[in-house]
Design a protein around this motif. Structure first.
Motif, PDB file in Angstrom:
ATOM      1  N   ILE A  85       0.862  -1.185   0.000  1.00 48.19           N
ATOM      2  CA  ILE A  85       0.000   0.000   0.000  1.00 48.19           C
ATOM      3  C   ILE A  85       0.900   1.237   0.000  1.00 48.19           C
ATOM      4  N   PRO A  86       0.974   1.966  -1.094  1.00 44.45           N
ATOM      5  CA  PRO A  86       2.009   3.005  -1.238  1.00 44.45           C
ATOM      6  C   PRO A  86       1.876   4.194  -0.294  1.00 44.45           C
ATOM      7  N   TYR A  87       0.662   4.496   0.162  1.00 42.56           N
ATOM      8  CA  TYR A  87       0.472   5.690   0.981  1.00 42.56           C
ATOM      9  C   TYR A  87       0.563   5.413   2.483  1.00 42.56           C
ATOM     10  N   LEU A  88       0.849   4.167   2.871  1.00 40.04           N
ATOM     11  CA  LEU A  88       1.061   3.868   4.284  1.00 40.04           C
ATOM     12  C   LEU A  88       2.522   4.098   4.647  1.00 40.04           C
ATOM     13  N   SER A  89       2.750   4.579   5.862  1.00 43.92           N
ATOM     14  CA  SER A  89       4.115   4.725   6.363  1.00 43.92           C
ATOM     15  C   SER A  89       4.655   3.362   6.782  1.00 43.92           C
ATOM     16  N   ASN A  90       5.955   3.277   6.953  1.00 38.22           N
ATOM     17  CA  ASN A  90       6.553   2.025   7.420  1.00 38.22           C
ATOM     18  C   ASN A  90       6.058   1.663   8.817  1.00 38.22           C
ATOM     19  N   VAL A  91       5.809   2.669   9.656  1.00 38.26           N
ATOM     20  CA  VAL A  91       5.292   2.407  10.997  1.00 38.26           C
ATOM     21  C   VAL A  91       3.914   1.766  10.914  1.00 38.26           C
ATOM     22  N   GLU A  92       3.057   2.282  10.049  1.00 38.54           N
ATOM     23  CA  GLU A  92       1.712   1.730   9.889  1.00 38.54           C
ATOM     24  C   GLU A  92       1.759   0.305   9.336  1.00 38.54           C
ATOM     25  N   LYS A  93       2.608   0.094   8.345  1.00 37.88           N
ATOM     26  CA  LYS A  93       2.750  -1.251   7.780  1.00 37.88           C
ATOM     27  C   LYS A  93       3.280  -2.236   8.827  1.00 37.88           C
ATOM     28  N   ASP A  94       4.261  -1.795   9.605  1.00 37.24           N
ATOM     29  CA  ASP A  94       4.854  -2.676  10.613  1.00 37.24           C
ATOM     30  C   ASP A  94       3.854  -3.040  11.702  1.00 37.24           C
ATOM     31  N   ALA A  95       3.036  -2.087  12.122  1.00 41.66           N
ATOM     32  CA  ALA A  95       2.045  -2.377  13.163  1.00 41.66           C
ATOM     33  C   ALA A  95       1.100  -3.479  12.706  1.00 41.66           C
ATOM     34  N   ILE A  96       0.633  -3.384  11.457  1.00 46.04           N
ATOM     35  CA  ILE A  96      -0.248  -4.426  10.913  1.00 46.04           C
ATOM     36  C   ILE A  96       0.508  -5.751  10.797  1.00 46.04           C
ATOM     37  N   LYS A  97       1.750  -5.680  10.349  1.00 40.55           N
ATOM     38  CA  LYS A  97       2.554  -6.900  10.192  1.00 40.55           C
ATOM     39  C   LYS A  97       2.723  -7.636  11.518  1.00 40.55           C
ATOM     40  N   TYR A  98       3.057  -6.907  12.585  1.00 44.22           N
ATOM     41  CA  TYR A  98       3.288  -7.573  13.867  1.00 44.22           C
ATOM     42  C   TYR A  98       1.996  -8.120  14.473  1.00 44.22           C
ATOM     43  N   ILE A  99       0.892  -7.429  14.280  1.00 49.47           N
ATOM     44  CA  ILE A  99      -0.389  -7.976  14.736  1.00 49.47           C
ATOM     45  C   ILE A  99      -0.672  -9.282  14.004  1.00 49.47           C
ATOM     46  N   ASN A 100      -0.428  -9.296  12.699  1.00 45.34           N
ATOM     47  CA  ASN A 100      -0.670 -10.512  11.913  1.00 45.34           C
ATOM     48  C   ASN A 100       0.289 -11.639  12.270  1.00 45.34           C
ATOM     49  N   LEU A 101       1.535 -11.316  12.566  1.00 44.61           N
ATOM     50  CA  LEU A 101       2.472 -12.357  12.988  1.00 44.61           C
ATOM     51  C   LEU A 101       1.990 -13.030  14.269  1.00 44.61           C
ATOM     52  N   CYS A 102       1.445 -12.240  15.165  1.00 41.15           N
ATOM     53  CA  CYS A 102       0.929 -12.812  16.414  1.00 41.15           C
ATOM     54  C   CYS A 102      -0.309 -13.664  16.161  1.00 41.15           C
ATOM     55  N   ARG A 103      -1.150 -13.246  15.233  1.00 46.81           N
ATOM     56  CA  ARG A 103      -2.354 -14.011  14.900  1.00 46.81           C
ATOM     57  C   ARG A 103      -1.987 -15.329  14.217  1.00 46.81           C
ATOM     58  N   LEU A 104      -1.046 -15.264  13.290  1.00 39.35           N
ATOM     59  CA  LEU A 104      -0.701 -16.439  12.488  1.00 39.35           C
ATOM     60  C   LEU A 104       0.182 -17.439  13.223  1.00 39.35           C
ATOM     61  N   TYR A 105       1.131 -16.915  14.008  1.00 42.08           N
ATOM     62  CA  TYR A 105       2.156 -17.760  14.630  1.00 42.08           C
ATOM     63  C   TYR A 105       2.303 -17.401  16.111  1.00 42.08           C
ATOM     64  N   PRO A 106       1.300 -17.730  16.924  1.00 49.60           N
ATOM     65  CA  PRO A 106       1.308 -17.295  18.323  1.00 49.60           C
ATOM     66  C   PRO A 106       2.548 -17.717  19.104  1.00 49.60           C
ATOM     67  N   GLU A 107       2.931 -18.987  19.003  1.00 48.27           N
ATOM     68  CA  GLU A 107       4.070 -19.449  19.802  1.00 48.27           C
ATOM     69  C   GLU A 107       5.391 -18.882  19.261  1.00 48.27           C
ATOM     70  N   ASP A 108       5.500 -18.766  17.953  1.00 46.66           N
ATOM     71  CA  ASP A 108       6.697 -18.141  17.387  1.00 46.66           C
ATOM     72  C   ASP A 108       6.803 -16.685  17.827  1.00 46.66           C
ATOM     73  N   PHE A 109       5.671 -16.014  17.888  1.00 48.92           N
ATOM     74  CA  PHE A 109       5.665 -14.619  18.329  1.00 48.92           C
ATOM     75  C   PHE A 109       6.147 -14.510  19.774  1.00 48.92           C
ATOM     76  N   LEU A 110       5.761 -15.475  20.587  1.00 49.16           N
ATOM     77  CA  LEU A 110       6.219 -15.505  21.976  1.00 49.16           C
ATOM     78  C   LEU A 110       7.739 -15.527  22.038  1.00 49.16           C
ATOM     79  N   PHE A 111       8.357 -16.410  21.285  1.00 45.30           N
ATOM     80  CA  PHE A 111       9.811 -16.575  21.355  1.00 45.30           C
ATOM     81  C   PHE A 111      10.566 -15.512  20.553  1.00 45.30           C
ATOM     82  N   ASN A 112      10.018 -15.114  19.416  1.00 48.65           N
ATOM     83  CA  ASN A 112      10.733 -14.180  18.554  1.00 48.65           C
ATOM     84  C   ASN A 112      10.593 -12.725  18.970  1.00 48.65           C
ATOM     85  N   GLU A 113       9.494 -12.383  19.666  1.00 48.51           N
ATOM     86  CA  GLU A 113       9.242 -10.982  19.983  1.00 48.51           C
ATOM     87  C   GLU A 113       8.977 -10.727  21.468  1.00 48.51           C
ATOM     88  N   LEU A 114       8.016 -11.457  22.036  1.00 50.21           N
ATOM     89  CA  LEU A 114       7.531 -11.107  23.364  1.00 50.21           C
ATOM     90  C   LEU A 114       8.549 -11.354  24.466  1.00 50.21           C
TER      91      LEU A 114
END
Length: 231
Positions: free
Chosen positions: A39-68
């Motif tokens: 999406i060209p008009y989104l900032s990197n911060v906006e894109k990243d926020a959506i990305k990290y929410i989706n990573l947590c939704r898709l890969y809960p346990e990986d998110f625990l170890f990789n981020e949380l």
């Protein structure tokens, strides 16, 4: 020490010991979660926020170890989440949570979020009361004072000191399929982020939740958090 505290301590210690075996996100995982990347008009911060929410939704346990596990809060607030009971409760949840589908970018939700983030930023207000922006049929999260996409996502997912866990529930709710997210300057809190999420479809939602005869009555889904009290 109570049984619950012992459980949290055990999970925390096991998690800390396991972090040495944690792997980075794969290219495939990032690609699948990064639904707003093109999406060209989104900032990197906006894109990243959506990305990290989706990573947590898709890969809960990986998110625990990789981020949380390594996330202790923001530097400006002294990394104050290390002993947060809300952070620990998210650890417990992600151990057993089943994956849910991604949130895809939606232009209508984005326009609604953008209008409100701009309105709040200029007025210096908090909460969900709109003055000029139209109301929409969305589940909404607001955040104040976070500078990165990861920090915005973590503020909502950890939901520190928010007893209802409204942000966390919205971000991880499998009934939602679309998202619009906008970050704007806020004259008091420096930044304001608004995320509006849409149900799979109105008909699907009402069929699954017949008690909610009015889809526009979503007061329990409207939540906000300001960083002076919590992250």
């Amino acid at each position: 020490m109570s049984l619950m505290k012992r459980l949290f301590l055990l999970i925390y210690l096991v998690s800390c010991c396991s972090i040495v075996n944690a792997q980075d996100w794969t290219i495939e995982q990032i690609s699948k979660a990064n639904t707003a990347n093109d999406i060209p008009y989104l900032s990197n911060v906006e894109k990243d926020a959506i990305k990290y929410i989706n990573l947590c939704r898709l890969y809960p346990e990986d998110f625990l170890f990789n981020e949380l596990i390594t996330y202790l809060g923001t530097k400006s607030y002294g990394f104050d989440l290390e002993n947060s009971e809300y952070r620990k409760s998210l650890m417990v949840l992600l151990r057993t949570m089943k994956p849910v589908h991604v949130l895809n970018f939606d232009i209508d939700a984005y326009n609604n979020a953008k209008c409100f983030a701009k309105e709040q930023g200029e007025a210096g207000t908090l909460g969900h009361e709109r003055i000029n922006c139209p109301m929409g049929n969305y589940a909404e999260c607001c955040s104040y004072g976070m500078d990165t996409g990861l920090d915005i996502a973590m503020q909502w997912l950890i939901d520190d000191n928010i007893a209802s866990l409204g942000h966390r529930n919205n971000c991880l709710n499998g009934d939602y399929s679309k998202i619009g997210l906008s970050v704007n300057f806020h004259k008091i809190w420096h930044t304001c982020a608004v995320a509006d999420m849409i149900w799979e479809s109105s008909d699907t939602y009402l069929n699954q939740h017949p008690q909610n005869s009015s889809i526009s009555n979503k007061s329990s889904s409207l939540v906000c958090v300001k960083s002076i009290n919590s992250h």
